[in-house]
Design an enzyme around this catalytic site. Structure first.
Site, PDB file in Angstrom:
ATOM      1  N   THR A  15      13.731 -15.276 -12.091  1.00 50.24           N
ATOM      2  CA  THR A  15      13.207 -14.616 -10.892  1.00 50.24           C
ATOM      3  C   THR A  15      14.309 -13.859 -10.172  1.00 50.24           C
ATOM      4  OG1 THR A  15      11.488 -16.260 -10.633  1.00 50.24           O
ATOM      5  CG2 THR A  15      12.117 -15.089  -8.643  1.00 50.24           C
ATOM      6  N   SER A  61      13.176 -18.164 -17.638  1.00 52.06           N
ATOM      7  CA  SER A  61      13.866 -19.284 -18.281  1.00 52.06           C
ATOM      8  C   SER A  61      12.902 -20.198 -19.023  1.00 52.06           C
ATOM      9  CB  SER A  61      14.698 -20.077 -17.266  1.00 52.06           C
ATOM     10  OG  SER A  61      13.875 -20.773 -16.372  1.00 52.06           O
ATOM     11  N   THR A  94      14.869 -20.535 -12.476  1.00 52.75           N
ATOM     12  CA  THR A  94      14.927 -21.895 -11.915  1.00 52.75           C
ATOM     13  C   THR A  94      14.072 -22.896 -12.701  1.00 52.75           C
ATOM     14  OG1 THR A  94      13.103 -21.485 -10.379  1.00 52.75           O
ATOM     15  CG2 THR A  94      15.333 -21.013  -9.587  1.00 52.75           C
ATOM     16  N   ASP A  95      13.139 -22.386 -13.526  1.00 55.20           N
ATOM     17  CA  ASP A  95      12.199 -23.323 -14.162  1.00 55.20           C
ATOM     18  C   ASP A  95      12.862 -24.289 -15.137  1.00 55.20           C
ATOM     19  OD1 ASP A  95      10.085 -22.454 -12.687  1.00 55.20           O
ATOM     20  OD2 ASP A  95       9.296 -21.092 -14.199  1.00 55.20           O
TER      21      ASP A  95
HETATM   22  N1  DAS Z   1      10.360 -17.134 -13.761  1.00 56.85           N
HETATM   23  C1  DAS Z   1      10.885 -18.433 -13.624  1.00 56.85           C
HETATM   24  C2  DAS Z   1      12.135 -18.653 -14.437  1.00 56.85           C
HETATM   25  O1  DAS Z   1      12.665 -17.740 -14.977  1.00 56.85           O
HETATM   26  C3  DAS Z   1      11.019 -18.896 -12.233  1.00 56.85           C
HETATM   27  C4  DAS Z   1      12.303 -18.701 -11.495  1.00 56.85           C
HETATM   28  O2  DAS Z   1      13.315 -18.201 -11.939  1.00 56.85           O
HETATM   29  O3  DAS Z   1      12.324 -19.132 -10.320  1.00 56.85           O
HETATM   30  O4  DAS Z   1      12.554 -19.761 -14.543  1.00 56.85           O
END
Ligand code: DAS
Length: 335
Positions: A15, A61, A94-95
Protein backbone atom coordinates in the site's frame (compact mmCIF):
# COMPACT_ATOMS: atom_id res chain seq x y z
CA UNK A 1 32.56 17.22 4.36
CA UNK A 2 29.45 15.03 4.09
CA UNK A 3 29.08 13.22 7.41
CA UNK A 4 25.54 12.03 6.93
CA UNK A 5 25.03 8.26 6.92
CA UNK A 6 23.91 6.58 3.73
CA UNK A 7 20.82 4.43 3.75
CA UNK A 8 19.57 2.15 1.05
CA UNK A 9 15.78 2.15 0.74
CA UNK A 10 14.55 -1.03 -0.93
CA UNK A 11 10.97 -1.05 -2.21
CA UNK A 12 8.93 -4.22 -2.40
CA UNK A 13 5.46 -2.83 -3.16
CA UNK A 14 2.47 -2.74 -0.82
CA UNK A 15 0.00 0.00 0.00
CA UNK A 16 2.87 2.34 0.74
CA UNK A 17 3.64 2.24 -2.99
CA UNK A 18 -0.04 2.02 -3.88
CA UNK A 19 -1.90 4.47 -6.08
CA UNK A 20 -5.58 5.07 -6.76
CA UNK A 21 -7.65 7.40 -8.89
CA UNK A 22 -9.33 9.07 -5.92
CA UNK A 23 -7.72 10.47 -2.77
CA UNK A 24 -10.74 9.55 -0.67
CA UNK A 25 -11.82 6.11 -1.86
CA UNK A 26 -10.54 2.87 -0.30
CA UNK A 27 -9.74 1.61 -3.81
CA UNK A 28 -6.14 1.58 -4.99
CA UNK A 29 -3.60 -0.78 -6.44
CA UNK A 30 -0.55 -1.85 -4.43
CA UNK A 31 3.03 -1.45 -5.65
CA UNK A 32 2.44 1.12 -8.41
CA UNK A 33 4.94 3.80 -7.40
CA UNK A 34 8.69 3.49 -7.84
CA UNK A 35 10.74 3.73 -4.65
CA UNK A 36 12.66 6.82 -5.82
CA UNK A 37 9.34 8.64 -6.28
CA UNK A 38 8.13 7.55 -2.84
CA UNK A 39 11.32 8.84 -1.30
CA UNK A 40 11.05 12.18 -3.10
CA UNK A 41 7.75 12.74 -1.28
CA UNK A 42 9.45 12.53 2.12
CA UNK A 43 10.45 16.03 3.07
CA UNK A 44 13.29 16.30 5.56
CA UNK A 45 14.90 13.00 4.61
CA UNK A 46 17.85 14.79 3.01
CA UNK A 47 18.67 16.36 6.41
CA UNK A 48 19.34 13.01 8.05
CA UNK A 49 20.80 10.74 5.37
CA UNK A 50 22.10 10.28 1.88
CA UNK A 51 19.61 7.99 0.23
CA UNK A 52 20.00 5.31 -2.41
CA UNK A 53 16.91 3.54 -3.66
CA UNK A 54 16.03 0.41 -5.53
CA UNK A 55 12.80 -1.38 -6.28
CA UNK A 56 12.92 -5.14 -5.85
CA UNK A 57 9.20 -6.02 -6.15
CA UNK A 58 6.13 -4.04 -7.16
CA UNK A 59 3.19 -5.95 -5.79
CA UNK A 60 0.94 -6.41 -2.79
CA UNK A 61 2.66 -8.35 -0.04
CA UNK A 62 -0.08 -10.98 -0.28
CA UNK A 63 1.88 -12.08 -3.38
CA UNK A 64 5.22 -12.34 -1.59
CA UNK A 65 6.51 -15.59 -0.12
CA UNK A 66 9.57 -17.02 1.60
CA UNK A 67 11.13 -17.21 -1.86
CA UNK A 68 10.68 -13.43 -2.32
CA UNK A 69 12.00 -12.74 1.17
CA UNK A 70 15.08 -14.84 0.43
CA UNK A 71 15.77 -12.65 -2.63
CA UNK A 72 15.34 -9.59 -0.39
CA UNK A 73 17.59 -11.02 2.34
CA UNK A 74 20.30 -11.88 -0.17
CA UNK A 75 20.18 -8.37 -1.60
CA UNK A 76 20.51 -6.85 1.87
CA UNK A 77 23.46 -9.11 2.69
CA UNK A 78 25.11 -8.27 -0.63
CA UNK A 79 24.66 -4.49 -0.20
CA UNK A 80 25.80 -4.82 3.37
CA UNK A 81 29.30 -5.60 2.10
CA UNK A 82 29.44 -2.06 0.71
CA UNK A 83 31.22 0.09 3.32
CA UNK A 84 29.44 3.18 1.97
CA UNK A 85 26.01 1.89 3.01
CA UNK A 86 25.24 2.25 6.71
CA UNK A 87 21.67 1.01 7.08
CA UNK A 88 18.61 -0.33 5.26
CA UNK A 89 14.98 0.66 5.10
CA UNK A 90 12.62 -1.76 3.38
CA UNK A 91 9.18 -0.60 2.28
CA UNK A 92 6.78 -3.55 2.33
CA UNK A 93 3.08 -4.30 2.27
CA UNK A 94 1.64 -4.62 5.74
CA UNK A 95 -0.34 -7.82 5.13
CA UNK A 96 2.67 -10.11 5.44
CA UNK A 97 5.05 -7.69 7.14
CA UNK A 98 5.01 -9.78 10.31
CA UNK A 99 6.27 -12.83 8.42
CA UNK A 100 8.81 -10.87 6.35
CA UNK A 101 10.29 -9.21 9.44
CA UNK A 102 10.54 -12.53 11.32
CA UNK A 103 12.05 -14.31 8.32
CA UNK A 104 14.66 -11.57 7.73
CA UNK A 105 15.56 -11.59 11.40
CA UNK A 106 16.19 -15.34 11.27
CA UNK A 107 18.27 -15.36 8.07
CA UNK A 108 20.14 -12.03 7.95
CA UNK A 109 23.51 -11.70 9.63
CA UNK A 110 24.22 -8.10 8.67
CA UNK A 111 25.18 -5.95 11.63
CA UNK A 112 23.80 -2.88 9.85
CA UNK A 113 20.31 -1.78 10.94
CA UNK A 114 17.46 -3.19 8.86
CA UNK A 115 14.14 -1.38 9.36
CA UNK A 116 10.90 -2.39 7.64
CA UNK A 117 7.98 -0.06 7.19
CA UNK A 118 4.70 0.10 5.30
CA UNK A 119 1.57 2.18 5.19
CA UNK A 120 -2.13 1.79 5.76
CA UNK A 121 -3.06 4.47 3.23
CA UNK A 122 -1.87 4.49 -0.36
CA UNK A 123 0.54 7.12 -1.61
CA UNK A 124 -2.31 8.98 -3.34
CA UNK A 125 -4.68 8.98 -0.34
CA UNK A 126 -5.56 12.00 1.77
CA UNK A 127 -3.15 12.06 4.73
CA UNK A 128 -1.08 9.21 3.38
CA UNK A 129 0.98 7.73 6.24
CA UNK A 130 3.79 6.39 4.04
CA UNK A 131 6.02 9.51 3.97
CA UNK A 132 6.04 9.85 7.78
CA UNK A 133 6.66 6.12 8.17
CA UNK A 134 9.61 6.26 5.75
CA UNK A 135 11.01 9.28 7.59
CA UNK A 136 10.62 7.52 10.96
CA UNK A 137 12.16 4.32 9.59
CA UNK A 138 15.15 6.28 8.26
CA UNK A 139 15.56 8.12 11.58
CA UNK A 140 15.51 4.78 13.40
CA UNK A 141 17.91 3.09 10.97
CA UNK A 142 20.44 5.90 11.39
CA UNK A 143 20.01 6.44 15.12
CA UNK A 144 23.14 5.75 17.22
CA UNK A 145 20.70 4.46 19.88
CA UNK A 146 19.78 1.50 17.70
CA UNK A 147 22.50 -1.16 17.83
CA UNK A 148 22.28 -4.94 17.30
CA UNK A 149 18.51 -5.02 17.62
CA UNK A 150 17.95 -7.33 14.66
CA UNK A 151 15.28 -6.48 12.14
CA UNK A 152 12.91 -3.72 13.26
CA UNK A 153 9.46 -2.64 12.14
CA UNK A 154 8.58 1.06 12.34
CA UNK A 155 4.93 1.95 11.89
CA UNK A 156 2.92 4.94 13.07
CA UNK A 157 5.72 6.29 15.25
CA UNK A 158 6.46 3.02 17.08
CA UNK A 159 9.61 0.91 16.90
CA UNK A 160 8.90 -2.81 17.20
CA UNK A 161 11.24 -5.79 17.01
CA UNK A 162 10.53 -7.76 13.84
CA UNK A 163 10.16 -10.95 15.85
CA UNK A 164 7.39 -9.35 17.88
CA UNK A 165 5.59 -7.40 15.16
CA UNK A 166 1.99 -8.51 14.65
CA UNK A 167 -0.70 -6.88 12.56
CA UNK A 168 -3.71 -6.43 14.80
CA UNK A 169 -5.95 -4.10 12.81
CA UNK A 170 -7.01 -4.37 9.16
CA UNK A 171 -7.41 -0.67 8.50
CA UNK A 172 -6.34 1.59 11.38
CA UNK A 173 -3.13 3.62 11.18
CA UNK A 174 -2.21 1.99 14.48
CA UNK A 175 -2.21 -1.43 12.85
CA UNK A 176 0.86 -3.04 14.41
CA UNK A 177 1.49 -4.19 17.96
CA UNK A 178 4.51 -5.67 19.66
CA UNK A 179 3.88 -9.04 21.24
CA UNK A 180 4.99 -10.23 23.72
CA UNK A 181 6.43 -7.16 25.39
CA UNK A 182 5.94 -3.82 23.80
CA UNK A 183 7.50 -1.37 21.38
CA UNK A 184 11.19 -0.80 22.06
CA UNK A 185 10.91 2.85 21.18
CA UNK A 186 9.05 5.64 19.53
CA UNK A 187 9.71 8.64 17.36
CA UNK A 188 8.66 12.13 18.31
CA UNK A 189 9.49 14.81 15.76
CA UNK A 190 13.09 14.13 14.79
CA UNK A 191 13.97 12.28 18.02
CA UNK A 192 14.20 8.53 18.53
CA UNK A 193 13.41 7.39 22.07
CA UNK A 194 14.43 3.87 23.02
CA UNK A 195 12.94 2.14 26.05
CA UNK A 196 14.57 -0.48 28.25
CA UNK A 197 12.29 -3.19 26.82
CA UNK A 198 14.62 -4.32 24.13
CA UNK A 199 15.77 -7.94 24.30
CA UNK A 200 16.98 -8.81 20.82
CA UNK A 201 16.18 -12.30 19.66
CA UNK A 202 18.95 -14.84 20.32
CA UNK A 203 18.15 -16.32 16.90
CA UNK A 204 19.24 -13.36 14.76
CA UNK A 205 20.88 -14.88 11.67
CA UNK A 206 20.47 -18.45 13.03
CA UNK A 207 19.25 -19.64 9.59
CA UNK A 208 21.75 -17.69 7.47
CA UNK A 209 22.59 -20.94 5.63
CA UNK A 210 19.18 -20.78 4.00
CA UNK A 211 20.57 -17.96 1.82
CA UNK A 212 23.38 -20.15 0.50
CA UNK A 213 21.30 -22.38 -1.80
CA UNK A 214 18.18 -22.29 -3.95
CA UNK A 215 16.06 -25.05 -2.47
CA UNK A 216 12.49 -24.12 -1.65
CA UNK A 217 11.61 -24.23 2.02
CA UNK A 218 9.55 -27.27 2.99
CA UNK A 219 5.93 -26.17 2.76
CA UNK A 220 4.27 -26.05 6.14
CA UNK A 221 0.51 -25.90 6.07
CA UNK A 222 -1.62 -24.02 8.59
CA UNK A 223 -5.07 -25.06 9.65
CA UNK A 224 -7.23 -22.68 11.59
CA UNK A 225 -9.88 -24.25 13.79
CA UNK A 226 -13.47 -23.15 14.22
CA UNK A 227 -16.00 -24.42 16.69
CA UNK A 228 -16.91 -27.83 15.30
CA UNK A 229 -14.00 -29.49 13.54
CA UNK A 230 -15.76 -31.88 11.17
CA UNK A 231 -14.62 -35.51 10.85
CA UNK A 232 -14.30 -35.12 7.08
CA UNK A 233 -11.74 -32.31 7.65
CA UNK A 234 -9.71 -34.57 9.91
CA UNK A 235 -9.87 -37.36 7.29
CA UNK A 236 -8.65 -34.94 4.62
CA UNK A 237 -5.63 -34.21 6.78
CA UNK A 238 -4.89 -37.93 6.81
CA UNK A 239 -4.57 -37.93 3.01
CA UNK A 240 -2.08 -35.08 2.92
CA UNK A 241 1.46 -36.00 3.96
CA UNK A 242 3.02 -32.75 5.16
CA UNK A 243 6.43 -32.65 6.87
CA UNK A 244 5.03 -30.04 9.18
CA UNK A 245 1.65 -28.67 10.12
CA UNK A 246 0.73 -25.68 12.26
CA UNK A 247 -2.63 -25.79 13.96
CA UNK A 248 -4.15 -22.47 14.97
CA UNK A 249 -6.18 -24.01 17.76
CA UNK A 250 -8.33 -22.40 20.39
CA UNK A 251 -7.31 -20.14 23.31
CA UNK A 252 -4.13 -21.44 24.91
CA UNK A 253 -3.79 -24.39 22.52
CA UNK A 254 -6.80 -26.63 22.89
CA UNK A 255 -8.01 -28.76 19.98
CA UNK A 256 -11.14 -30.95 19.76
CA UNK A 257 -11.00 -34.66 20.59
CA UNK A 258 -11.41 -35.91 17.00
CA UNK A 259 -8.36 -33.90 15.91
CA UNK A 260 -6.34 -34.82 19.01
CA UNK A 261 -7.05 -38.54 18.36
CA UNK A 262 -5.95 -38.18 14.76
CA UNK A 263 -2.71 -36.39 15.71
CA UNK A 264 -1.84 -38.88 18.41
CA UNK A 265 -1.81 -41.66 15.79
CA UNK A 266 0.45 -39.76 13.42
CA UNK A 267 3.76 -40.16 15.25
CA UNK A 268 5.15 -42.75 12.87
CA UNK A 269 4.92 -40.64 9.70
CA UNK A 270 7.28 -38.07 11.21
CA UNK A 271 5.08 -35.01 10.68
CA UNK A 272 5.84 -32.24 13.19
CA UNK A 273 2.75 -30.52 14.57
CA UNK A 274 2.99 -27.06 16.09
CA UNK A 275 0.04 -26.07 18.22
CA UNK A 276 -0.50 -22.31 18.07
CA UNK A 277 -3.75 -20.44 18.54
CA UNK A 278 -6.23 -18.47 16.51
CA UNK A 279 -6.19 -15.61 19.07
CA UNK A 280 -4.05 -12.61 18.16
CA UNK A 281 -1.81 -12.73 21.23
CA UNK A 282 -0.79 -16.34 21.51
CA UNK A 283 0.46 -18.27 24.53
CA UNK A 284 0.57 -22.04 24.14
CA UNK A 285 2.69 -24.02 26.60
CA UNK A 286 2.57 -27.73 27.52
CA UNK A 287 0.45 -27.01 30.60
CA UNK A 288 -2.24 -25.18 28.65
CA UNK A 289 -2.59 -27.15 25.44
CA UNK A 290 -4.63 -30.28 24.88
CA UNK A 291 -2.57 -33.32 25.92
CA UNK A 292 -1.69 -35.33 22.85
CA UNK A 293 0.27 -38.53 23.05
CA UNK A 294 2.77 -37.82 20.28
CA UNK A 295 6.29 -36.53 20.85
CA UNK A 296 6.15 -34.68 17.51
CA UNK A 297 3.51 -32.27 18.84
CA UNK A 298 5.04 -29.02 20.09
CA UNK A 299 3.58 -25.88 21.62
CA UNK A 300 4.16 -22.64 19.69
CA UNK A 301 4.98 -20.61 22.80
CA UNK A 302 4.08 -17.05 21.87
CA UNK A 303 4.30 -17.41 18.09
CA UNK A 304 1.15 -17.07 16.06
CA UNK A 305 0.46 -19.56 13.29
CA UNK A 306 2.11 -17.58 10.48
CA UNK A 307 5.29 -16.95 12.46
CA UNK A 308 5.28 -20.58 13.62
CA UNK A 309 5.12 -21.74 9.99
CA UNK A 310 8.20 -19.64 9.10
CA UNK A 311 10.26 -21.03 11.99
CA UNK A 312 9.10 -24.61 11.41
CA UNK A 313 9.92 -24.43 7.66
CA UNK A 314 13.44 -23.16 8.35
CA UNK A 315 13.94 -25.80 11.05
CA UNK A 316 12.65 -28.63 8.85
CA UNK A 317 14.94 -27.53 6.04
CA UNK A 318 17.86 -28.23 8.39
CA UNK A 319 16.29 -31.58 9.28
CA UNK A 320 15.93 -30.55 12.91
CA UNK A 321 14.08 -33.11 14.98
CA UNK A 322 11.31 -32.47 17.49
CA UNK A 323 13.71 -31.93 20.42
CA UNK A 324 15.68 -29.20 18.66
CA UNK A 325 12.59 -27.59 17.22
CA UNK A 326 11.04 -27.55 20.65
CA UNK A 327 14.08 -25.64 21.97
CA UNK A 328 13.67 -23.02 19.21
CA UNK A 329 10.01 -22.43 19.98
CA UNK A 330 10.75 -22.28 23.72
CA UNK A 331 13.20 -19.42 23.13
CA UNK A 332 10.31 -17.27 22.06
CA UNK A 333 8.08 -18.46 24.88
CA UNK A 334 10.68 -17.13 27.30
CA UNK A 335 11.29 -13.80 25.50
N1 DAS B 1 -1.95 -4.34 -0.08
C1 DAS B 1 -1.55 -4.87 1.16
C2 DAS B 1 -0.12 -5.35 1.16
O1 DAS B 1 0.59 -5.13 0.23
C3 DAS B 1 -1.86 -4.01 2.31
C4 DAS B 1 -0.85 -3.03 2.82
O2 DAS B 1 0.27 -2.87 2.38
O3 DAS B 1 -1.20 -2.35 3.81
O4 DAS B 1 0.26 -5.98 2.09
Amino acid sequence: MNTKPTICIIGTGGTIAGAGTSATSANYESGQVDTSKLVNAVSGLEKIANVRTETLFSTGSENLSPKSWRILARRIEELSENPNINAFVVTHGTDTLEEASFFLDLVCKSKKPIVLTGAMRSSTALSADGPANIFHAALTATSPKIKNQGVLVVMNGLIIQGVQAIKTDSVALQSFSAYPGGPIGKIVGEEVFVTENSRPSPLIGRFFNHLQHDRELPFVDIIILRGGCADHQVKALGNAKPKGLVIAGFGAGTVPNNLADFISHKESNGCIFIISSRVSKVTVIPETMTKINNSNVLPAGVLNAQKSAILLSLGLEENLKADDLSKLFKIFAMQ
